[in-house]
Each structure stands twice: as structure tokens, then as C-alpha cells.
Design a protein around this motif. Structure first.
Motif, PDB file in Angstrom:
ATOM      1  N   ASP A   1      15.566  10.336  -1.191  1.00  9.45           N
ATOM      2  CA  ASP A   1      15.398   8.902  -1.820  1.00  9.45           C
ATOM      3  C   ASP A   1      16.922   8.130  -1.450  1.00  9.45           C
ATOM      4  O   ASP A   1      16.849   6.922  -1.575  1.00  9.45           O
ATOM      5  CB  ASP A   1      15.155   8.951  -3.161  1.00  9.45           C
ATOM      6  N   ASP A   2      18.092   8.764  -1.756  1.00 14.79           N
ATOM      7  CA  ASP A   2      19.391   8.262  -1.491  1.00 14.79           C
ATOM      8  C   ASP A   2      20.314   9.220  -0.905  1.00 14.79           C
ATOM      9  O   ASP A   2      20.880  10.071  -1.253  1.00 14.79           O
ATOM     10  CB  ASP A   2      19.846   7.950  -3.220  1.00 14.79           C
ATOM     11  N   ILE A   3      20.487   8.666   0.378  1.00  9.19           N
ATOM     12  CA  ILE A   3      21.156   9.522   1.163  1.00  9.19           C
ATOM     13  C   ILE A   3      22.750   9.759   0.785  1.00  9.19           C
ATOM     14  O   ILE A   3      23.240  10.748   0.898  1.00  9.19           O
ATOM     15  CB  ILE A   3      21.022   9.022   2.742  1.00  9.19           C
ATOM     16  N   ASN A   4      23.278   8.627   0.272  1.00 12.81           N
ATOM     17  CA  ASN A   4      24.606   8.677  -0.310  1.00 12.81           C
ATOM     18  C   ASN A   4      24.913   9.612  -1.008  1.00 12.81           C
ATOM     19  O   ASN A   4      25.818  10.402  -1.262  1.00 12.81           O
ATOM     20  CB  ASN A   4      25.181   7.347  -0.454  1.00 12.81           C
ATOM     21  N   MET A   5      24.057   9.680  -2.185  1.00 20.55           N
ATOM     22  CA  MET A   5      24.012  10.666  -3.275  1.00 20.55           C
ATOM     23  C   MET A   5      23.961  12.117  -2.711  1.00 20.55           C
ATOM     24  O   MET A   5      24.614  12.872  -3.246  1.00 20.55           O
ATOM     25  CB  MET A   5      22.942  10.333  -4.351  1.00 20.55           C
ATOM     26  N   GLU A   6      22.895  12.326  -2.128  1.00 22.77           N
ATOM     27  CA  GLU A   6      22.514  13.500  -1.389  1.00 22.77           C
ATOM     28  C   GLU A   6      23.721  14.239  -0.317  1.00 22.77           C
ATOM     29  O   GLU A   6      24.143  15.218  -0.542  1.00 22.77           O
ATOM     30  CB  GLU A   6      21.321  13.504  -0.519  1.00 22.77           C
ATOM     31  N   TYR A   7      24.368  13.198   0.311  1.00 27.08           N
ATOM     32  CA  TYR A   7      25.427  13.515   1.202  1.00 27.08           C
ATOM     33  C   TYR A   7      26.872  13.982   0.151  1.00 27.08           C
ATOM     34  O   TYR A   7      27.271  15.060   0.511  1.00 27.08           O
ATOM     35  CB  TYR A   7      25.992  12.404   1.870  1.00 27.08           C
ATOM     36  N   GLU A   8      26.990  13.358  -0.923  1.00 28.09           N
ATOM     37  CA  GLU A   8      28.203  13.623  -1.651  1.00 28.09           C
ATOM     38  C   GLU A   8      27.752  15.009  -2.463  1.00 28.09           C
ATOM     39  O   GLU A   8      28.669  15.706  -2.465  1.00 28.09           O
ATOM     40  CB  GLU A   8      28.201  12.663  -2.748  1.00 28.09           C
ATOM     41  N   ARG A   9      26.422  15.180  -2.883  1.00 29.58           N
ATOM     42  CA  ARG A   9      25.958  16.417  -3.563  1.00 29.58           C
ATOM     43  C   ARG A   9      26.204  17.478  -2.734  1.00 29.58           C
ATOM     44  O   ARG A   9      26.935  18.580  -2.996  1.00 29.58           O
ATOM     45  CB  ARG A   9      24.626  16.369  -4.105  1.00 29.58           C
ATOM     46  N   LEU A  10      25.562  17.311  -1.292  1.00 30.78           N
ATOM     47  CA  LEU A  10      25.692  18.425  -0.432  1.00 30.78           C
ATOM     48  C   LEU A  10      27.240  18.804  -0.243  1.00 30.78           C
ATOM     49  O   LEU A  10      27.709  20.160   0.081  1.00 30.78           O
ATOM     50  CB  LEU A  10      24.980  18.339   0.689  1.00 30.78           C
ATOM     51  N   SER A  11      28.148  17.919   0.302  1.00 28.29           N
ATOM     52  CA  SER A  11      29.504  18.242   0.515  1.00 28.29           C
ATOM     53  C   SER A  11      30.199  18.508  -0.461  1.00 28.29           C
ATOM     54  O   SER A  11      31.123  19.378  -0.344  1.00 28.29           O
ATOM     55  CB  SER A  11      30.053  16.505   0.784  1.00 28.29           C
ATOM     56  N   SER A  12      29.813  18.312  -1.723  1.00 29.68           N
ATOM     57  CA  SER A  12      30.444  19.053  -2.820  1.00 29.68           C
ATOM     58  C   SER A  12      30.269  20.579  -3.066  1.00 29.68           C
ATOM     59  O   SER A  12      31.046  21.212  -3.709  1.00 29.68           O
ATOM     60  CB  SER A  12      30.318  18.393  -4.205  1.00 29.68           C
ATOM     61  N   LEU A  13      28.950  20.828  -2.502  1.00 35.56           N
ATOM     62  CA  LEU A  13      28.583  22.242  -2.363  1.00 35.56           C
ATOM     63  C   LEU A  13      29.230  23.217  -1.323  1.00 35.56           C
ATOM     64  O   LEU A  13      29.021  24.204  -0.948  1.00 35.56           O
ATOM     65  CB  LEU A  13      26.853  22.469  -2.409  1.00 35.56           C
ATOM     66  N   GLY A  14      29.918  22.360  -0.310  1.00 36.43           N
ATOM     67  CA  GLY A  14      30.613  23.196   0.893  1.00 36.43           C
ATOM     68  C   GLY A  14      29.901  23.069   2.196  1.00 36.43           C
ATOM     69  O   GLY A  14      30.209  23.595   3.099  1.00 36.43           O
ATOM     70  N   VAL A  15      28.870  22.023   2.341  1.00 34.89           N
ATOM     71  CA  VAL A  15      27.988  21.883   3.391  1.00 34.89           C
ATOM     72  C   VAL A  15      28.824  20.880   4.346  1.00 34.89           C
ATOM     73  O   VAL A  15      29.566  19.951   3.954  1.00 34.89           O
ATOM     74  CB  VAL A  15      26.675  20.945   3.046  1.00 34.89           C
ATOM     75  N   ALA A  16      29.092  21.405   5.734  1.00 31.44           N
ATOM     76  CA  ALA A  16      29.739  20.748   6.668  1.00 31.44           C
ATOM     77  C   ALA A  16      29.099  19.732   7.495  1.00 31.44           C
ATOM     78  O   ALA A  16      28.037  20.026   8.253  1.00 31.44           O
ATOM     79  CB  ALA A  16      30.463  21.781   7.680  1.00 31.44           C
ATOM     80  N   PHE A  17      29.228  18.365   7.270  1.00 34.66           N
ATOM     81  CA  PHE A  17      28.518  17.579   8.034  1.00 34.66           C
ATOM     82  C   PHE A  17      29.230  17.089   9.326  1.00 34.66           C
ATOM     83  O   PHE A  17      30.299  16.991   9.282  1.00 34.66           O
ATOM     84  CB  PHE A  17      28.574  16.094   7.148  1.00 34.66           C
ATOM     85  N   SER A  18      28.524  17.017  10.461  1.00 34.50           N
ATOM     86  CA  SER A  18      29.170  16.504  11.589  1.00 34.50           C
ATOM     87  C   SER A  18      29.002  14.997  11.923  1.00 34.50           C
ATOM     88  O   SER A  18      29.785  14.580  12.747  1.00 34.50           O
ATOM     89  CB  SER A  18      28.456  17.398  12.632  1.00 34.50           C
ATOM     90  N   MET A  19      28.060  14.448  10.841  1.00 32.84           N
ATOM     91  CA  MET A  19      27.722  13.126  11.154  1.00 32.84           C
ATOM     92  C   MET A  19      27.857  12.615   9.576  1.00 32.84           C
ATOM     93  O   MET A  19      26.782  13.153   8.987  1.00 32.84           O
ATOM     94  CB  MET A  19      26.869  12.517  11.799  1.00 32.84           C
ATOM     95  N   GLU A  20      28.732  11.737   9.175  1.00 33.37           N
ATOM     96  CA  GLU A  20      28.172  11.012   7.866  1.00 33.37           C
ATOM     97  C   GLU A  20      27.211  10.264   7.926  1.00 33.37           C
ATOM     98  O   GLU A  20      26.602   9.665   9.007  1.00 33.37           O
ATOM     99  CB  GLU A  20      29.656  10.384   7.533  1.00 33.37           C
ATOM    100  N   PRO A  21      26.746   9.713   6.666  1.00 32.74           N
ATOM    101  CA  PRO A  21      25.510   8.851   6.669  1.00 32.74           C
ATOM    102  C   PRO A  21      25.632   7.600   7.720  1.00 32.74           C
ATOM    103  O   PRO A  21      26.787   6.929   7.275  1.00 32.74           O
ATOM    104  CB  PRO A  21      25.548   8.417   5.332  1.00 32.74           C
TER     105      PRO A  21
END
Length: 53
Positions: free
Chosen positions: A9-29
Motif C-alpha cells: 500500500d505504501d512503498i516508501n514506508m515498506e522500503y524504510e521498514r525493510l531497510s531498518s531490518l537489514g534488507v539489502a535493496f539493489s534498487m530504491e523505490p
């Protein structure tokens, strides 16, 4: 090649949440009409996506 994507529903919120848990993103939103998507690694070499319509 299989593709896995999760609609959120909210990609920016989910991106921040997952990033704070240590998920490594290869492409930001990134907006790619008609969706915004982000790509992350599942630690097994697979790229997964989250997206928002």
C-alpha cells in the motif's frame, strides 16, 4: 526465470521498514509508470520486488 513481486500500500514506508531490518535493496523505490517498485535480494541470490500501483 521466475519473478516474485509483492504489492504494498505504501512503498516508501515498506522500503524504510525493510531497510531498518537489514534488507539489502539493489534498487530504491523508483517510479516506472504505472507502478513504483523497489528490488531487494532474498539472501539466496534471488531478486524480489515490492511495488505500489
Amino acid at each position: 526465470m521466475p519473478a516474485t513481486a509483492f504489492n504494498v500500500d505504501d512503498i516508501n514506508m515498506e522500503y524504510e521498514r525493510l531497510s531498518s531490518l537489514g534488507v539489502a535493496f539493489s534498487m530504491e523505490p523508483t517510479q516506472m509508470e504505472p507502478v513504483t517498485l523497489a528490488v531487494f535480494d532474498d539472501t539466496c541470490g534471488n531478486n524480489l520486488q515490492i511495488y505500489q500501483l
